[in-house]
Design an enzyme around this catalytic site. Structure first.
Site, PDB file in Angstrom:
ATOM      1  CE  LYS A  27      -3.631   3.232   1.393  1.00 14.42           C
ATOM      2  NZ  LYS A  27      -2.546   4.660   1.226  1.00 14.42           N
TER       3      LYS A  27
ATOM      4  CD  GLU B 181       9.197   2.998  12.609  1.00  9.84           C
ATOM      5  OE1 GLU B 181       9.081   4.109  13.625  1.00  9.84           O
ATOM      6  OE2 GLU B 181       9.462   3.623  11.297  1.00  9.84           O
TER       7      GLU B 181
ATOM      8  CB  CYS C 231       9.229   7.893  13.041  1.00  7.49           C
ATOM      9  SG  CYS C 231      10.517   6.746  12.568  1.00  7.49           S
TER      10      CYS C 231
ATOM     11  CD  GLU D 116       5.117  10.452  15.867  1.00  4.90           C
ATOM     12  OE1 GLU D 116       6.633  10.399  15.328  1.00  4.90           O
ATOM     13  OE2 GLU D 116       4.070   9.735  15.544  1.00  4.90           O
TER      14      GLU D 116
END
Length: 498
Positions: free
Chosen positions: A187, A262, A296, A395
């Site tokens: 994807k 992750e 990240c 975040e």
């Protein structure tokens, strides 16, 4: 011709259509649905992306299923040789890949080129793993019994990748999945759709059989969920937000599919009072602001010892204000990926200021009219926040960092380990004892000393504690544990043959 190949002579008023890649050819959605993709550098509509449905996912899974027997029966060495050919073609096409990434993701050319180089290194490493797809020889308590383990592919794997480093993210998952003998339904991110198609074309040219690597475009809420829920997809590997990762784990868990996650991070960088301040400022700036903070592993919290706090902050502000925004080679960071992300970051800054944060430089959180402008966020530094404030714990994936004075390394460790995340961390100090004391105790999957909070390499495992992941590690040889099943084979020898 792949959409990305048209970028060299693109006229921005012309719209490009980016399609799926199923069974070795490009194809649009069966339901003829489309997504608008805007150029992050200027906010203009430039691409139409096919918006796939469950029907398209089923077609891709069927192609992957049909090609699995052939691909899985190739020896790992032969699979590695095909991966090497893909890498060779990536090197030949490196400039074209870089140009495509720079345009779609809104990056300075040197950043895009760096991503391509990282993807190539990833491929080189896993191509070599075809000669090292090790099992184990085991002893037995039964006389004459011998036992060993082998690695076997899962079957069809679903790979879901983000847009922040598009070609590196594709390589990160695709190469280990392929070397283990799996077939793939990937994807792609709707924000960088044609990068995956370019990779698919190179893989086909390198000799990868049709159906082994398939690309689905579209909204995650439709095609992404269809991949996660498909009964014939044995493993889901996802990189992205924690909230989405939790939903994937819940849905895939209902059918006991394997999941590798992750996820997000709220990564801390510690500056001790014996650190080289200029180096600490340099790495703090790169950790917080490079790639427009869209990592990240970005360093979005900096803890500074009190007795050097004022000096560090003065240097850090000067550095942030010196950074140049744009997508040319003389620029330090580009825009964030889309208007939604732009607005979310602005709102987070505004909330931080309302929570008592002091804006030292950058954006004030006010939304501007961006219909004909890029999605640019100035490098932003905020002080004065409580450790319980929203920005201290959330975040936001942008070039925004909060800074905090601390008394000592024990206090730094306490604040780091109180986070619900635990992806990466970094410490700057000249004291080896301090560095190792912190590194051994901090709850993060990656710890860096005297560098930034990011910087994983192909042979290094990457992943985090807490809400930063589910315990798996990619890449490195540890990724082989994600993309293969372990089989134990035992046999008993006959006696008295002589």
């Amino acid at each position: 011709m792949v959409a990305g190949h048209q970028y060299k002579n693109i006229v921005m008023k012309d719209l490009i259509k980016v399609l799926n890649w199923i069974n070795g050819i490009e194809c649009s959605s069966e339901e003829d649905m489309w997504i608008d993709k805007y150029n992050p550098d200027n906010g203009k509509l430039t691409i139409k992306v096919t918006n796939s449905s469950e029907i398209d996912v089923n077609n891709a899974v069927k192609a992957a299923e049909n090609s699995f027997k052939e691909w899985s029966e190739f020896t790992p060495v032969k699979r590695g040789q095909i991966l090497s050919k893909i890498v060779d073609l990536m090197k030949v096409s490196a400039s074209e890949l870089s140009e495509n990434i720079a345009l779609e993701a809104g990056k300075p050319p040197q950043d895009a080129a760096g991503e391509v180089g990282a993807a190539i290194m990833q491929g080189e490493f896993f191509a070599g793993e075809g000669m090292r797809l090790y099992g184990k020889s085991l002893t037995s308590g039964t006389p004459g019994k011998y036992s060993h383990t082998t690695r076997n592919p899962h079957g069809i794997v679903g790979l879901i990748v983000p847009a922040n480093t598009p070609i590196a993210n594709i390589a990160w998952k695709t190469f280990p999945a392929l070397i283990c003998g799996n077939t793939i339904v990937l994807k792609s991110s709707e924000d960088t759709p044609s990068v995956a198609i370019m990779f698919a074309e190179l893989a086909k040219k390198a000799g990868l059989p049709d159906g082994v690597f398939n690309v689905i475009q579209g909204e995650g809420s439709i095609s992404g969920e269809a991949i996660v829920n498909h009964p014939k997809i044995s493993l889901i590997s996802f990189t992205g937000s924690t909230n989405v990762g939790i939903r994937i784990a819940q849905n895939a868990g209902k059918r006991l599919a394997r999941v590798s996650l992750e996820l997000g991070g709220k990564n801390a960088l510690i500056v001790c009072d014996d650190a080289d301040l200029d180096e600490a400022v340099h790495w703090s700036s790169l950790s917080a602001f490079s790639n427009a903070g869209q990592r990240c592993a970005a360093g979005s919290k900096i803890f500074i010892f009190e007795n050097i706090y004022d000096n560090f902050v003065k240097k850090f502000i000067m550095k942030a204000k010196s950074l140049k925004l744009g997508t040319r080679s003389d620029c330090d960071l580009g825009p964030v990926i889309n208007q939604r992300q732009y607005q979310n970051i602005k709102k987070s800054i505004k909330t931080a200021i309302e929570d008592g944060g002091i804006l030292l430089c950058g954006e004030d959180g006010s939304l501007s009219d961006i219909d004909n402008e890029g999605y640019y966020i100035k490098p932003t530094i905020i002080s004065g926040l409580n450790h319980s404030a929203e920005l201290s714990n959330t975040e936001i994936f942008g070039p925004v960092v909060s800074i905090y004075p601390i008394k000592n390394i024990q206090e730094a460790l306490e604040y780091c380990n109180s986070s619900k995340y635990g992806l990466t961390s970094a410490i700057h100090t000249k004291n080896v004892d301090t560095a190792m004391w912190f590194a051994q105790r901090v709850r993060s999957g990656v710890v860096n000393i005297n560098i930034g909070t990011y910087g994983s390499e192909p042979h290094m495992p990457f992943g985090g504690y807490g809400l930063s992941g589910n315990g798996t590690r990619e890449p490195g040889s540890e990724a082989l544990d994600v993309y293969s099943e372990i089989k134990n084979i035992s046999f008993l020898t006959r006696e008295n043959l002589i």
